[in-house]
Design an enzyme around this catalytic site. Sequence first.
Site, PDB file in Angstrom:
ATOM      1  N   LYS A   1      10.028  16.539 -36.541  1.00 12.13           N
ATOM      2  CA  LYS A   1      11.059  17.403 -37.101  1.00 12.13           C
ATOM      3  C   LYS A   1      12.307  17.355 -36.227  1.00 12.13           C
ATOM      4  O   LYS A   1      12.219  17.131 -35.011  1.00 12.13           O
ATOM      5  CB  LYS A   1      10.568  18.862 -37.152  1.00 12.13           C
TER       6      LYS A   1
ATOM      7  N   ARG B   1      -1.837  21.028 -45.243  1.00 14.01           N
ATOM      8  CA  ARG B   1      -2.808  20.808 -46.323  1.00 14.01           C
ATOM      9  C   ARG B   1      -4.023  20.021 -45.835  1.00 14.01           C
ATOM     10  O   ARG B   1      -5.107  20.131 -46.409  1.00 14.01           O
ATOM     11  CB  ARG B   1      -2.122  20.100 -47.493  1.00 14.01           C
TER      12      ARG B   1
END
Length: 484
Positions: free
Chosen positions: A258, A332
């Site tokens: 990021k 996830r």
Amino acid sequence: MKFSIGRIGEARILPVLKDTVPQGMEELFAYLKERELFSGAKGEIFFDLGLHGSNTLLVGLGEADKLDAQAYRQSFYKAGTEAAKARLTQVTVDLPKFPQICYRTAVKAAAEGLYHSAYRFDKYLSQEKKKPVLEEVAFQIVAGTEDKVTSALAEISNILDGIDLTRSLVNEPAEAIYPETLAKAAQEALTPLGVEVEVKGLEEIKALGMTAFLAVARGSAREPKLIIMRYRGASEDQETIGLVGKGLTYDSGGYALKPAASMAAMHTDMGGAGAVIGAMSAIAASKLNRNVTAVVAACENMISGEAYKNGDIIRSMSGKSIEIGNTDAEGRVTLADAIYYTATKENVSSIIDVATLTGAVIVALGSHYTGAVTNDQAMMDEFKLASDLGGEKVWQLPADDDYRDMVKGKRADLLNSVKGGAGSITAGLFLENFTEGKKWIHLDIAGTSAYDAPHGYRPAGATGIPVQSLYYFCKGDNDQTRCC
């Protein structure tokens, strides 16, 4: 904040409907109307404070035909903010009964608004920079409502304590909250309430075959923890509700790194874990007649020579293989094992997973609504009723086979990241593959878990969403047409 019945302090808060005059205050209201200082509009404030004042804070609730719990929350949030500015630490609320709203609901919503106005995460500030807050509130109530109000204040206090726990966990920096300390915090908060908290370490997680969870965790020097929280408020033959919270205590993005600006707030990526821990606190403190099990797979997503990589194909606890298209779609992957574990090892009848899962949900819904995906409409309808009671907005997203096909892989059974948009939907439907046919709702709280700036009656930082929705769903009996 402490709530009681009676009177406390020298100042009082008096709620007023728009264009109405409380008995005995005709002269004051004529003066206010003439000078257009106060009309009772929602959130409007007039504070008659001072040496010769009445020490009364008037707060507008708005129009009578629009009166609801949200009006109380918003208006009392503003009242609490003004009381704190006046450096009041104790105040009495004179709470009249209006026919448009259940009195018990009004008490709970007023208390909630005041609580939100007083919440501060200021433990890292020096003492001189800390601002005063309202600490104690007494309700002067309508005669004959004592039992109703006492139970209402007890319930909302338990819920607010759960929200406070969630906020405090999520607001902590990653150096303070990591898998081990998150597990310890859950034990310290929940065990005294009668919740069984089991914490599994690295070797036990390996023995369970949670290879997807471990793939994300292996880039960090901090050992992952599987936190299992079991509350048994009903008999063993009653169903158990499963709650699963995303527990990424820090997310660098892994090798899909990021940018710095996005990474700074990633201590909040365990908002789902914080929410289910807070909900378990509220559920247990209120002694709900339900069985609830919450599961958190806690780890960090970091970069090292051991970290999983873009392009890897990994196995999950279920046996399904996952192609890693993006190491920053890690939540996830951990949830795949956490949900499968909950579905197969904890004897639950239904599952709600809660996760700060996608930026796509923020694009779609902003910070006002939590996105939801489900495989059971009846369960979703019940959850919507619960979220309405808690004032936490939820928007159901479509889920059909066109979207399900998008997460199917060619090199592996499933893709953790897909092209073609609908990112929040496909992320949710990826998780559906691990529910083993259980009734299931996925909640994407990426936009609602934490705010950069105050919004409505919630301050900046962690919001505590969706603690109330989870609490009321587990409680059941969410009929809003009667006075509860």
